[in-house]
Design a protein around this motif. Sequence first.
Motif, mmCIF file in Angstrom:
data_model
loop_
_atom_site.group_PDB
_atom_site.id
_atom_site.type_symbol
_atom_site.label_atom_id
_atom_site.label_comp_id
_atom_site.label_asym_id
_atom_site.label_seq_id
_atom_site.Cartn_x
_atom_site.Cartn_y
_atom_site.Cartn_z
ATOM 1 N N GLU A 97 0.849 -1.195 0.000
ATOM 2 C CA GLU A 97 0.000 0.000 0.000
ATOM 3 C C GLU A 97 0.888 1.251 0.000
ATOM 4 O O GLU A 97 1.723 1.424 0.880
ATOM 5 C CB GLU A 97 -0.923 -0.013 1.232
ATOM 6 C CG GLU A 97 -1.605 1.312 1.554
ATOM 7 C CD GLU A 97 -2.367 1.938 0.390
ATOM 8 O OE1 GLU A 97 -3.186 1.243 -0.229
ATOM 9 O OE2 GLU A 97 -2.139 3.130 0.094
ATOM 10 N N GLY A 105 -10.010 5.062 -0.295
ATOM 11 C CA GLY A 105 -11.088 6.057 -0.204
ATOM 12 C C GLY A 105 -12.181 5.665 0.777
ATOM 13 O O GLY A 105 -13.230 6.320 0.820
ATOM 14 N N VAL A 173 4.184 0.206 -5.334
ATOM 15 C CA VAL A 173 4.581 -0.656 -6.451
ATOM 16 C C VAL A 173 4.955 0.274 -7.601
ATOM 17 O O VAL A 173 4.139 1.068 -8.065
ATOM 18 C CB VAL A 173 3.444 -1.623 -6.840
ATOM 19 C CG1 VAL A 173 3.755 -2.329 -8.153
ATOM 20 C CG2 VAL A 173 3.238 -2.657 -5.735
ATOM 21 N N HIS A 224 -9.258 4.110 -9.448
ATOM 22 C CA HIS A 224 -9.300 4.718 -10.795
ATOM 23 C C HIS A 224 -8.177 5.728 -10.964
ATOM 24 O O HIS A 224 -7.472 6.077 -10.018
ATOM 25 C CB HIS A 224 -10.690 5.292 -11.114
ATOM 26 C CG HIS A 224 -11.166 6.342 -10.173
ATOM 27 N ND1 HIS A 224 -10.570 7.578 -10.064
ATOM 28 C CD2 HIS A 224 -12.205 6.354 -9.290
ATOM 29 C CE1 HIS A 224 -11.227 8.295 -9.167
ATOM 30 N NE2 HIS A 224 -12.219 7.567 -8.672
ATOM 31 N N MET A 276 -12.051 -0.176 -8.656
ATOM 32 C CA MET A 276 -12.197 0.879 -9.665
ATOM 33 C C MET A 276 -11.091 0.903 -10.702
ATOM 34 O O MET A 276 -11.246 1.501 -11.760
ATOM 35 C CB MET A 276 -12.330 2.241 -8.981
ATOM 36 C CG MET A 276 -13.709 2.476 -8.395
ATOM 37 S SD MET A 276 -15.028 2.137 -9.596
ATOM 38 C CE MET A 276 -14.969 3.640 -10.560
ATOM 39 N N ARG A 286 -18.387 4.883 -13.401
ATOM 40 C CA ARG A 286 -18.095 4.950 -11.968
ATOM 41 C C ARG A 286 -19.412 4.861 -11.214
ATOM 42 O O ARG A 286 -20.472 5.166 -11.780
ATOM 43 C CB ARG A 286 -17.318 6.219 -11.617
ATOM 44 C CG ARG A 286 -18.144 7.493 -11.678
ATOM 45 C CD ARG A 286 -17.298 8.725 -11.601
ATOM 46 N NE ARG A 286 -16.557 8.783 -10.350
ATOM 47 C CZ ARG A 286 -15.787 9.819 -10.014
ATOM 48 N NH1 ARG A 286 -15.691 10.860 -10.828
ATOM 49 N NH2 ARG A 286 -15.142 9.821 -8.879
ATOM 50 N N GLY A 288 -19.692 6.144 -7.872
ATOM 51 C CA GLY A 288 -19.818 7.148 -6.832
ATOM 52 C C GLY A 288 -19.840 6.514 -5.457
ATOM 53 O O GLY A 288 -19.278 5.440 -5.248
HETATM 54 O O1 AHZ Z 1 -2.931 4.430 -2.050
HETATM 55 C C1 AHZ Z 1 -3.819 3.765 -2.941
HETATM 56 C C2 AHZ Z 1 -5.134 3.353 -2.275
HETATM 57 O O2 AHZ Z 1 -4.989 3.092 -0.895
HETATM 58 C C3 AHZ Z 1 -3.264 2.404 -3.355
HETATM 59 N N1 AHZ Z 1 -2.326 2.468 -4.494
HETATM 60 C C4 AHZ Z 1 -2.505 3.083 -5.673
HETATM 61 N N2 AHZ Z 1 -1.434 2.922 -6.473
HETATM 62 C C5 AHZ Z 1 -0.541 2.175 -5.782
HETATM 63 C C6 AHZ Z 1 0.755 1.667 -6.064
HETATM 64 N N3 AHZ Z 1 1.386 0.948 -5.100
HETATM 65 C C7 AHZ Z 1 0.768 0.683 -3.902
HETATM 66 N N4 AHZ Z 1 1.361 1.892 -7.231
HETATM 67 C C8 AHZ Z 1 -1.117 1.874 -4.515
HETATM 68 N N5 AHZ Z 1 -0.474 1.143 -3.596
HETATM 69 O O3 AHZ Z 1 -4.406 1.690 -3.806
HETATM 70 C C9 AHZ Z 1 -5.509 2.037 -2.993
HETATM 71 C C10 AHZ Z 1 -6.740 2.167 -3.892
HETATM 72 O O4 AHZ Z 1 -7.845 2.355 -3.067
HETATM 73 P P1 AHZ Z 1 -9.171 3.082 -3.594
HETATM 74 O O5 AHZ Z 1 -10.085 3.233 -2.460
HETATM 75 O O6 AHZ Z 1 -8.804 4.306 -4.384
HETATM 76 O O7 AHZ Z 1 -9.713 2.025 -4.704
HETATM 77 P P2 AHZ Z 1 -10.820 0.890 -4.634
HETATM 78 O O8 AHZ Z 1 -10.973 0.421 -6.044
HETATM 79 O O9 AHZ Z 1 -10.532 -0.116 -3.573
HETATM 80 O O10 AHZ Z 1 -12.120 1.668 -4.195
HETATM 81 C C11 AHZ Z 1 -12.652 2.667 -5.002
HETATM 82 C C12 AHZ Z 1 -13.713 3.401 -4.215
HETATM 83 C C13 AHZ Z 1 -14.632 4.198 -5.088
HETATM 84 S S1 AHZ Z 1 -14.065 5.358 -6.179
HETATM 85 C C14 AHZ Z 1 -15.642 5.717 -6.664
HETATM 86 C C15 AHZ Z 1 -15.934 6.744 -7.695
HETATM 87 O O11 AHZ Z 1 -15.011 7.541 -7.993
HETATM 88 O O12 AHZ Z 1 -17.043 6.757 -8.213
HETATM 89 N N6 AHZ Z 1 -16.550 4.999 -6.019
HETATM 90 C C16 AHZ Z 1 -16.004 4.143 -5.141
HETATM 91 C C17 AHZ Z 1 -16.828 3.240 -4.298
#
Ligand code: AHZ
Length: 311
Positions: A97, A105, A173, A224, A276, A286, A288
């Motif tokens: 992470e 998020g 990563v 995303h 995402m 998306r 939301g």
């Molecule tokens: O820090 C990032 C976050 O904690 C991590 N991350 C991203 N790139 C990385 C890399 N190396 C290590 N190169 C990395 N870690 O990945 C995590 C992504 O969590 P997130 O909450 O952004 O994504 P998710 O797909 O689990 O959840 C998305 C939640 C969303 S966005 C959305 C919208 O925009 O409409 N709706 C929802 C429910």
Amino acid sequence: PTVPSKKLVLGPHNSALPVGGQTKPETIEAMAGDWQSFTFRPIRESQVSRAMTRRYFSDLDKYAESDVVIIGAGSCGLSAAYCLAKARPDLKVAIVEAGVSPGGGAWLGGQLFSAMVMRKPADAFLREVGVEYEDDGEDSNYVVVKHAALFTSTLLSKVLQFPNVKLFNATAVEDLITRTRDDGSIQIAGVVTNWTLVTMHHDDQSCMDPNTINAPVIISTTGHDGPFGAFSVKRLVSMQAIKCLGGMRGLDMNTAEDAIVKGTREITPGLIVGGMELSEVDGANRMGPTFGAMALSGVKAAEEAVKIFEQ
Ligand code: AHZ
């Protein structure tokens, strides 16, 4: 290097207290009211340093060969980690992470509001993990967790308690390890990592080479597109493993959530994409501020990983 295992006892409130030579565990109740004579056990600073670093380097050594690496500890990555670690206690699962605080998020429900909404049937995941929620009854199509942080902290605490999981936070990563197969296609064989603070300074410091983790299965859930998001799938395009990204589309809750769960899959040999990040590959909408698809995409990502090991 191995870390000697310490005997643990369960305290009165189920907290684990190290015994370390003591005949009986101290209790909070016994301390109450007597703070004048209170003292901690004496310590030398190096004991603290060694207690941390010995374990960390032992983990680096152990997880340099992992079975599964999960990139990103957001709601999808953590859900995948939970299901995978539970289903296959024999697999070593490393979570990498980029942020200091895991959760992505999912510390807030949407905008800066506290409550987290999950559309049914994702309430099944909340029951599985033991997160309380409000439900307006049979006819209601969603449930509400009173604070998104309750979901994330509960899930995180469960994930971290699995003996076969290690979370490397504040670690990014930076690249994927690849092998070229006989037919010319690319197999993903691990990840290239660095401290996130180093990753952020490649532009102004010369040559800070990374570290690596080998693993036959990677689950990428980096969210995303954004400063860090959609990391693996963008890298797949630049290495020509896939032609182009579909690009995330506008918000449509109904379409988006089903598409993300159904589409969670191994998109290049050795690389499963969920959450995402997948919307960037498939050109999905998306959704939301509704998190059911993130949890169930994690469930499906774990299932896809188990399938690979069973082949
Ligand atoms: O820090 C990032 C976050 O904690 C991590 N991350 C991203 N790139 C990385 C890399 N190396 C290590 N190169 C990395 N870690 O990945 C995590 C992504 O969590 P997130 O909450 O952004 O994504 P998710 O797909 O689990 O959840 C998305 C939640 C969303 S966005 C959305 C919208 O925009 O409409 N709706 C929802 C429910």
